[in-house]
Design a protein around this motif. Structure first.
Motif, PDB file in Angstrom:
ATOM      1  N   PRO A 162     -10.420 -40.937  22.419  1.00 26.81           N
ATOM      2  CA  PRO A 162      -9.407 -40.122  23.108  1.00 26.81           C
ATOM      3  C   PRO A 162      -8.294 -40.981  23.697  1.00 26.81           C
ATOM      4  N   THR A 163      -7.092 -40.432  23.641  1.00 26.64           N
ATOM      5  CA  THR A 163      -5.925 -41.130  24.181  1.00 26.64           C
ATOM      6  C   THR A 163      -5.370 -40.457  25.425  1.00 26.64           C
ATOM      7  N   HIS A 164      -5.891 -39.293  25.760  1.00 20.52           N
ATOM      8  CA  HIS A 164      -5.442 -38.603  26.964  1.00 20.52           C
ATOM      9  C   HIS A 164      -6.566 -37.705  27.460  1.00 20.52           C
ATOM     10  N   ALA A 165      -6.429 -37.271  28.692  1.00 21.39           N
ATOM     11  CA  ALA A 165      -7.450 -36.418  29.288  1.00 21.39           C
ATOM     12  C   ALA A 165      -7.358 -35.003  28.734  1.00 21.39           C
ATOM     13  N   GLY A 166      -8.527 -34.342  28.660  1.00 19.89           N
ATOM     14  CA  GLY A 166      -8.561 -32.960  28.222  1.00 19.89           C
ATOM     15  C   GLY A 166      -9.302 -32.784  26.910  1.00 19.89           C
ATOM     16  N   PRO A 167      -9.660 -31.528  26.562  1.00 21.51           N
ATOM     17  CA  PRO A 167     -10.403 -31.253  25.327  1.00 21.51           C
ATOM     18  C   PRO A 167      -9.515 -31.358  24.095  1.00 21.51           C
ATOM     19  N   VAL A 168     -10.108 -31.797  22.983  1.00 19.59           N
ATOM     20  CA  VAL A 168      -9.412 -31.872  21.698  1.00 19.59           C
ATOM     21  C   VAL A 168     -10.366 -31.378  20.615  1.00 19.59           C
ATOM     22  N   ALA A 169      -9.797 -30.882  19.513  1.00 17.69           N
ATOM     23  CA  ALA A 169     -10.610 -30.360  18.412  1.00 17.69           C
ATOM     24  C   ALA A 169      -9.912 -30.637  17.094  1.00 17.69           C
ATOM     25  N   SER A 170     -10.722 -30.788  16.040  1.00 21.68           N
ATOM     26  CA  SER A 170     -10.198 -30.998  14.695  1.00 21.68           C
ATOM     27  C   SER A 170     -11.280 -30.575  13.710  1.00 21.68           C
ATOM     28  N   GLU A 171     -11.154 -31.000  12.442  1.00 18.35           N
ATOM     29  CA  GLU A 171     -12.136 -30.670  11.411  1.00 18.35           C
ATOM     30  C   GLU A 171     -12.357 -31.866  10.505  1.00 18.35           C
ATOM     31  N   PHE A 172     -13.602 -31.994  10.046  1.00 16.20           N
ATOM     32  CA  PHE A 172     -13.907 -32.903   8.939  1.00 16.20           C
ATOM     33  C   PHE A 172     -14.003 -32.038   7.694  1.00 16.20           C
ATOM     34  N   ALA A 173     -13.197 -32.353   6.679  1.00 15.36           N
ATOM     35  CA  ALA A 173     -13.105 -31.478   5.511  1.00 15.36           C
ATOM     36  C   ALA A 173     -13.287 -32.271   4.227  1.00 15.36           C
ATOM     37  N   VAL A 174     -13.893 -31.609   3.233  1.00 12.85           N
ATOM     38  CA  VAL A 174     -13.956 -32.129   1.868  1.00 12.85           C
ATOM     39  C   VAL A 174     -13.324 -31.077   0.970  1.00 12.85           C
ATOM     40  N   ALA A 175     -12.539 -31.535  -0.005  1.00 15.47           N
ATOM     41  CA  ALA A 175     -11.826 -30.586  -0.857  1.00 15.47           C
ATOM     42  C   ALA A 175     -11.591 -31.195  -2.227  1.00 15.47           C
ATOM     43  N   ALA A 176     -11.596 -30.335  -3.250  1.00 11.50           N
ATOM     44  CA  ALA A 176     -11.274 -30.733  -4.621  1.00 11.50           C
ATOM     45  C   ALA A 176     -10.958 -29.476  -5.411  1.00 11.50           C
ATOM     46  N   THR A 177     -10.234 -29.662  -6.504  1.00 13.76           N
ATOM     47  CA  THR A 177      -9.840 -28.511  -7.317  1.00 13.76           C
ATOM     48  C   THR A 177     -11.024 -27.876  -8.029  1.00 13.76           C
ATOM     49  N   ASP A 178     -12.101 -28.648  -8.270  1.00 13.92           N
ATOM     50  CA  ASP A 178     -13.210 -28.087  -9.045  1.00 13.92           C
ATOM     51  C   ASP A 178     -14.285 -27.433  -8.191  1.00 13.92           C
ATOM     52  N   PHE A 179     -14.226 -27.550  -6.851  1.00 14.22           N
ATOM     53  CA  PHE A 179     -15.242 -26.870  -6.047  1.00 14.22           C
ATOM     54  C   PHE A 179     -14.696 -26.240  -4.771  1.00 14.22           C
ATOM     55  N   GLY A 180     -13.408 -26.284  -4.536  1.00 20.14           N
ATOM     56  CA  GLY A 180     -12.866 -25.651  -3.342  1.00 20.14           C
ATOM     57  C   GLY A 180     -12.908 -26.580  -2.146  1.00 20.14           C
ATOM     58  N   ALA A 181     -13.248 -26.030  -0.981  1.00 22.78           N
ATOM     59  CA  ALA A 181     -13.219 -26.833   0.241  1.00 22.78           C
ATOM     60  C   ALA A 181     -14.315 -26.389   1.196  1.00 22.78           C
ATOM     61  N   TRP A 182     -14.853 -27.374   1.931  1.00 22.11           N
ATOM     62  CA  TRP A 182     -15.789 -27.125   3.019  1.00 22.11           C
ATOM     63  C   TRP A 182     -15.332 -27.931   4.225  1.00 22.11           C
ATOM     64  N   SER A 183     -15.695 -27.464   5.426  1.00 16.70           N
ATOM     65  CA  SER A 183     -15.325 -28.205   6.627  1.00 16.70           C
ATOM     66  C   SER A 183     -16.305 -27.888   7.747  1.00 16.70           C
ATOM     67  N   ILE A 184     -16.386 -28.801   8.715  1.00 16.64           N
ATOM     68  CA  ILE A 184     -17.148 -28.583   9.939  1.00 16.64           C
ATOM     69  C   ILE A 184     -16.265 -29.001  11.107  1.00 16.64           C
ATOM     70  N   PRO A 185     -16.450 -28.388  12.288  1.00 20.88           N
ATOM     71  CA  PRO A 185     -15.578 -28.708  13.424  1.00 20.88           C
ATOM     72  C   PRO A 185     -15.928 -30.042  14.075  1.00 20.88           C
ATOM     73  N   LEU A 186     -14.918 -30.661  14.659  1.00 18.99           N
ATOM     74  CA  LEU A 186     -15.062 -31.864  15.472  1.00 18.99           C
ATOM     75  C   LEU A 186     -14.520 -31.550  16.863  1.00 18.99           C
ATOM     76  N   ARG A 187     -15.309 -31.876  17.890  1.00 16.86           N
ATOM     77  CA  ARG A 187     -14.892 -31.568  19.257  1.00 16.86           C
ATOM     78  C   ARG A 187     -15.153 -32.761  20.167  1.00 16.86           C
ATOM     79  N   GLY A 188     -14.377 -32.840  21.216  1.00 18.37           N
ATOM     80  CA  GLY A 188     -14.567 -33.885  22.214  1.00 18.37           C
ATOM     81  C   GLY A 188     -13.607 -33.665  23.362  1.00 18.37           C
ATOM     82  N   SER A 189     -13.809 -34.412  24.416  1.00 23.09           N
ATOM     83  CA  SER A 189     -12.941 -34.284  25.585  1.00 23.09           C
ATOM     84  C   SER A 189     -12.670 -35.667  26.147  1.00 23.09           C
ATOM     85  N   GLY A 190     -11.400 -35.941  26.400  1.00 23.09           N
ATOM     86  CA  GLY A 190     -11.025 -37.217  26.992  1.00 23.09           C
ATOM     87  C   GLY A 190     -11.050 -37.136  28.513  1.00 23.09           C
TER      88      GLY A 190
END
Length: 394
Positions: A235-263
């Protein structure tokens, strides 16, 4: 000398009976014998050739293996290859015209040339853009005069897309992390399908955020295998942050899971304020006056105080006050003493470092005045009786 065995003779007999059944017809042979004497030798052989022509034309020229071709399970967008062996059963060379039908199927060549009694192969390729079962046909057409032999090889394949699972399915929660520190956790990418992943990308959705992939991603997991991906949170600043870890390709589409944390950050406060400083006032030379400097932590992370020291010969820092860790909402009391050794104004500075980015280096001014007070004379009122004293004596 080469001799045919009885089994060889039997196989040749079966072949001749199947290819030239007219030669084994008893009534036909008797008829031909009668015709031979009636029409003469030359006319007989011409008639005999005409009778044999259909049998010769219908004799099988090719043998193929396999009779049906299954290319199995293939990933969408992936090319699979297999071969069909072709053998020329005739003594003369043959030219075989190759044809293929069916969505996704293709042949490497459209013509196959075989020497007499020779063999070759036809390479069949399959690549699908749509998942599902696919069927087609490979046709082999003999190109020869008076010959219309056509063999068909059924083709089949199943196209599927890779299937992946991301673990933990609920995502990664790094919790509270002080700004400036780094935490690492693992995402497991598992191939739960039957075909490999040939291309694609693993990434964190926000490339400029506090989440990132640590190190080399490596290879995609094979069917049934898994790959560990380390994800860091810085973290670079105080407070909650969120994002996603994703995998994607043209032959199978996309999947993702959430990433969370708080500075979290430490927030330092000082008493007295650095811009005001600490004034000890006037102190007698040789005397010692001690005052307190308080450091408060008003943030959510631990506050580290280090390298506390005093500049100025007339001032002294208390023993053991050079470094400390202050919990959130906690405090630290530093003791500073003024010990003047001579008269006059004296100044100094209390310097310290903290883990608060807004108060990384702090300087608190110190001031005091040393003085030497005049002796105090006290006169006690009343008579003084010196008694009898000789003249000239004391």
């Amino acid at each position: 000398m080469f001799r045919l065995t009885e089994s060889d003779l039997n196989r040749r007999e079966e072949y001749l009976r199947g290819s030239f059944p007219l030669l084994y017809d008893v009534e036909l042979r008797q008829t031909l014998y009668s015709v031979f004497w009636r029409v003469g030798r030359s006319s007989f052989f011409m008639l005999f050739a005409l009778l044999l022509l259909p049998a010769v034309l219908h004799a099988q020229s090719l043998a193929i293996d396999p009779n049906a071709l299954d290319l199995g399970v293939v990933g969408v967008g992936v090319e699979a290859r297999a071969s069909v062996s072709v053998e020329n059963l005739q003594d003369d060379a043959l030219e075989v015209i190759v044809g293929i039908s069916g969505d996704g199927f293709s042949a490497l060549s459209d013509t196959l040339r075989l020497d007499g009694k020779g063999s070759g192969s036809v390479e069949v390729r399959f690549s699908a853009t749509v998942a599902g079962e696919h069927a087609g046909e490979l046709t082999l057409q003999v190109a020869a005069l008076f010959k219309d032999e056509r063999l068909v090889v059924p083709l089949q394949a199943i196209a599927v897309v890779p299937t992946l699972a991301l673990l933990p399915a609920e995502g990664l929660d790094f919790g509270a992390m002080p700004v400036g520190q780094v935490a690492t956790a693992a995402v497991i990418v598992k191939n739960t399908g039957t075909v490999p992943v040939t291309a694609g990308r693993m990434k964190v959705a926000d490339l400029q955020g506090p989440f990132s992939i640590a190190g080399d991603i490596g290879l995609w997991p094979a069917p049934g295998d898994e790959t560990r991906i380390d994800v860091t949170f810085a973290p670079t600043h105080a407070g909650p942050v969120a994002s996603e870890f994703a995998v994607a390709a043209t032959d199978f589409g996309a999947w993702s899971i959430p990433l969370r944390g708080s500075g979290t950050v430490a927030q330092a406060a000082f008493s007295p304020l650095p811009q005001v400083g600490l004034d000890f006032g006037t102190v007698e030379v040789g005397q010692r006056l001690t005052r307190r400097v308080t450091v408060l932590n008003q943030g959510q992370a631990e506050l580290y105080v280090e390298n506390a020291a005093i500049e100025g010969a007339a001032f002294v820092l208390g023993t053991g006050d050079s470094s400390a860790t202050i919990a959130p909402e906690g405090r630290l009391d530093l003791s500073a003493a003024f010990v003047p050794q001579s008269e006059g104004d004296r100044s100094g500075v209390l310097r310290l470092s903290t883990s608060d980015p807004q108060a990384a280096e702090v300087a608190i001014p110190l001031a005091g005045r040393g003085q030497i007070s005049p002796p105090r004379i006290e006169i006690i009122h009343g008579d003084i009786d010196f008694g009898s004293v000789s003249i000239g004596g004391t």
